[in-house]
Scaffold this active site. Sequence first.
Site, PDB file in Angstrom:
ATOM      1  N   ASP A 276      33.971  35.413  40.238  1.00 44.76           N
ATOM      2  CA  ASP A 276      33.374  35.990  41.475  1.00 44.76           C
ATOM      3  C   ASP A 276      34.775  35.963  42.157  1.00 44.76           C
ATOM      4  OD1 ASP A 276      32.211  37.118  43.642  1.00 44.76           O
ATOM      5  OD2 ASP A 276      30.862  35.629  43.770  1.00 44.76           O
TER       6      ASP A 276
ATOM      7  N   ASP B 163      33.487  43.269  42.652  1.00 50.00           N
ATOM      8  CA  ASP B 163      34.037  42.065  42.668  1.00 50.00           C
ATOM      9  C   ASP B 163      33.582  40.743  41.817  1.00 50.00           C
ATOM     10  OD1 ASP B 163      31.931  41.735  44.300  1.00 50.00           O
ATOM     11  OD2 ASP B 163      32.993  40.306  45.751  1.00 50.00           O
ATOM     12  N   GLU B 164      32.397  41.043  41.009  1.00 55.01           N
ATOM     13  CA  GLU B 164      31.905  40.168  40.222  1.00 55.01           C
ATOM     14  C   GLU B 164      31.334  40.289  38.878  1.00 55.01           C
ATOM     15  OE1 GLU B 164      28.522  37.979  41.419  1.00 55.01           O
ATOM     16  OE2 GLU B 164      28.108  39.374  42.957  1.00 55.01           O
TER      17      GLU B 164
END
Length: 419
Positions: A28, A122-123
């Site tokens: 993350d 983003d993860e």
Amino acid sequence: MSRRQFTAPTRGSAEPPDDTGCTVLHVDMDAFYASASLISRPDLHGKPVIIGGAGGRSVVLSATYEARAFGVTSAMPMARAQRLCPQAVIIEPDHRRYAAISEAVMATFATITDSVEPLSLDEAFLDVSGAVRRLGRPTQIAEQLRDTIADEQGITCSVGVASTKFVAKLASNLAKPDGLIVVPRDEVVSFLHQLPVGAIWGVGDKTEEHLHRLGLRTVADLAHTPVETLQRALGDVAGRSLHDLAWGRDPRSVVPERREKSIGADETFAHDIDDPVRIHRELLRLSDRTAARARSAGMTGRTVSIKVRFADFTTITRAKTLRHHTDVSRDIFATARELYDRLGLQRARIRLVGVRLEGLVPSAVAPIQATLDEPEHGWREADRAVDRASARFGAGSVRPASLMPDRPSGSQRERRDLS
């Protein structure tokens, strides 16, 4: 998972955690939009920064940890964020930069394993079981990822390493910012039972308040409550799910996502045709179908391409990159028709035509640019109204007039509609 940051539980052993069998990683990015925005503003590192529009009706996209310390959170009205942290610097979002960095990060993941399940820009979850022999233990792989992303993208990430998706995601959250936590398989229960119930994935503020009213404040309290009691209080599905998670039970595997690089449609004619009006009409139908598929997938694209196959099976393609991303049927058709007309074909016998939208990115990170002459409620809203009608009444229930069945004077009518 609650937005509040919880403290990682203490381990009972001073020995390095054993990562045997801990082949699920949750990676993350830390304050992704804020971190990416600060790449070109190094002078703002360590200061409270808010990402979002400066207008009074804007909302916060992200904030640095320094701004979060004042209570600023994503999706908060900008006016409230400014009241909480008046000294914060506000930066307009740069969605192109976010998309480019996200693509690069996902490409880095792909060098480690094919089993990548993105959750957002983003993860992502990674299953590294197939990479251990090649790259080393899961912890080494996690460290390699963190170093590579920091070196190549200039941002940091936090990683959870565990045997299940639930525990890996929980661990990465506890590791923030810029950290790594390994939860050995035989320490999962002791790790979980030290945490407050609000730390469990899926327990929001209201559920947390409900659990507190029941006297359940830790995951251990939750685990030792009969599942029937939880089901009566929370419902059959939620009660069973939380009870299983409290004991670390999560059978889900990492599900790789196969991202489409383009979306399109083509049509092979029953008989070779040379009528430009019929071909324009087919390009309109294929453009409409392509745009609908893109909207359904939550994607937009910048490049429109056409494919033309002649009677002798010779095939040519032409493409044009637009100034802005689009998922609007009218825009795609106008470009496809322009590309076809530029070919200057003189009654060539055509066997197949196709339309594709390429250069895809998620709609959320590529704001659609409205044109100056577009009305407030224009083609984009019309397309979405058609999508809703098609979902309710079936595909093709609403369509452009040019695609209606031919009438006796249909040829002339088609020429007017497409002009």
